[in-house]
Design an enzyme around this catalytic site. Structure first.
Site, PDB file in Angstrom:
ATOM      1  CB  THR A 123      31.197  40.531  34.239  1.00  0.00           C
ATOM      2  OG1 THR A 123      32.677  41.251  33.774  1.00  0.00           O
ATOM      3  CG2 THR A 123      31.480  39.622  33.261  1.00  0.00           C
ATOM      4  CE  LYS A 146      34.206  40.482  29.980  1.00  0.00           C
ATOM      5  NZ  LYS A 146      35.093  39.922  29.613  1.00  0.00           N
ATOM      6  CE  LYS A 148      31.587  36.790  31.223  1.00  0.00           C
ATOM      7  NZ  LYS A 148      32.952  35.629  30.264  1.00  0.00           N
ATOM      8  CG  ASP A 175      33.216  36.925  26.467  1.00  0.00           C
ATOM      9  OD1 ASP A 175      32.598  36.711  25.241  1.00  0.00           O
ATOM     10  OD2 ASP A 175      33.268  36.668  27.398  1.00  0.00           O
ATOM     11  CE  LYS A 246      39.080  36.046  30.105  1.00  0.00           C
ATOM     12  NZ  LYS A 246      38.432  35.386  30.137  1.00  0.00           N
ATOM     13  CG  ASP A 296      36.420  41.764  32.038  1.00  0.00           C
ATOM     14  OD1 ASP A 296      35.743  42.258  32.595  1.00  0.00           O
ATOM     15  OD2 ASP A 296      36.984  41.038  32.004  1.00  0.00           O
TER      16      ASP A 296
END
Length: 333
Positions: A123, A146, A148, A175, A246, A296
């Site tokens: 990330t 990924k 942000k 995301d 999650k 992730d």
């Protein structure tokens, strides 16, 4: 059975920015359950956007202490504690305690095949496009990244373009962290498609899920903040394509396994994500990741110092050996 609660502060390797929030450190609750020669451990960071912080987790765990120490089961725990970090940490401790009692690793107790390494995203927190491109290049072994975003549409598009130019070889997802409005999505999706982005996660604010009904997107849309526990999975149909599970949100591996099965039954994709965590907090998610389309789980990479033994990251893949958590052997302090 005896329950112990401890607090640890995890310092991040560097500040980590998402839409509306910057993390510099994270406090986690570490639980230990002891029963004779057997011990089980769990870790949780809670869910910051739901007010599920350290104080909240400790209060919930203390309120349930009598029931926990009386010897409840993991299924009982789902009725005693609501979804969230406290239940996640205690659920993990119950899994490891049961594994020690039975002399079997957790993956066997869960009915899973022997776990194998899984591809995980790395990330990149929000920053200026050039800095994010440098970070993408720095993740030289990553096979999936990924990004942000912050809801600043033109800046976010520039961020994605810079990262894709720096890393044309990787799977790329973004995301939104609830940063966008529905009238911005056509422009956002068109731009993401042009840069070969494979996933758009949680673009709209929690509570605005109905706005996604009827949206035609060539890029799969994942629900994260909108989908907390098993009770939310059915509502994802027609709005999201992928359910991001999650364990800190849903309350542990026990609930996560149920969510994955229900998502599959409904024809939805399964993603496993994480809050910032050490290897202890990551290992249960790694087992759930055996059932997922997308993983992730890069939390330990974001902190300055991890636990030992630790999960391993190699060539874009994550592996959590049974020695990290849930081996079935008595666990020493």
């Amino acid at each position: 059975m005896r329950l112990t609660l401890e607090t640890e502060a995890l310092r991040l390797a560097e500040p980590f920015a998402i839409s509306g929030y910057v993390f510099e450190h994270v406090e986690v609750m570490v639980t230990t359950l002891e029963e004779g020669a057997h011990r089980g451990r769990g870790e949780a960071a809670g869910v910051y956007y739901l007010g599920d912080d350290l104080a909240h987790m400790r209060a919930e765990a203390e309120a349930a202490r009598e029931a926990i120490e009386a010897g409840l089961t993991r299924e009982d725990l789902r009725s005693v504690l609501p979804p969230g970090g406290a239940r996640n940490a205690i659920d993990a401790a119950l899994w490891e305690l049961e594994a020690s009692r039975e002399g079997k690793p957790v993956w066997q107790l869960a009915g899973l095949d022997e776990p194998k390494p899984v591809r995980t995203t790395m990330t990149i927190g929000a920053d200026n496009p050039e800095a994010m491109a440098r970070r993408a290049t720095g993740y030289a072994s990553a096979k999936a990244i990924k990004v942000k975003l912050t809801g600043e549409l033109e800046l976010d598009i520039a961020r994605v373009a810079a990262i894709r130019a720096a890393r044309p070889d990787v799977w790329l997802g973004v995301d939104g962290n609830q940063g966008f409005a529905i009238d911005e999505l056509d422009r956002l999706i068109q731009s993401l498609q042009a840069h070969d982005v494979a996933l758009l996660e949680q673009p709209l604010r929690r509570g605005r899920e109905a706005d996604l009904e009827g949206l035609s997107s060539p890029i799969p849309i994942a629900g994260d903040e909108s989908l907390i526990s098993l009770a939310d999975v059915a509502g994802a149909v027609g709005r999201f394509d992928v359910v991001n599970i999650k364990l800190d949100k849903c309350g542990g591996l026990t609930e996560g396994l149920l969510m994955a099965a229900e998502a599959r039954r409904l024809g939805l994709g399964v993603m496993v994500g994480t809050m910032i965590a050490t290897s202890l907090g990551t290992a249960p998610g790694f087992l759930l990741g055996q059932l997922a389309d997308l993983v992730d789980l890069d939390g330990p990479i974001l902190i300055a110092q991890d636990r030992e033994p630790s999960v391993t990251y190699e060539d874009g893949m994550l592996y959590a050996g049974a020695q990290v958590w849930g081996s079935g052997a008595p666990v020493r302090a």
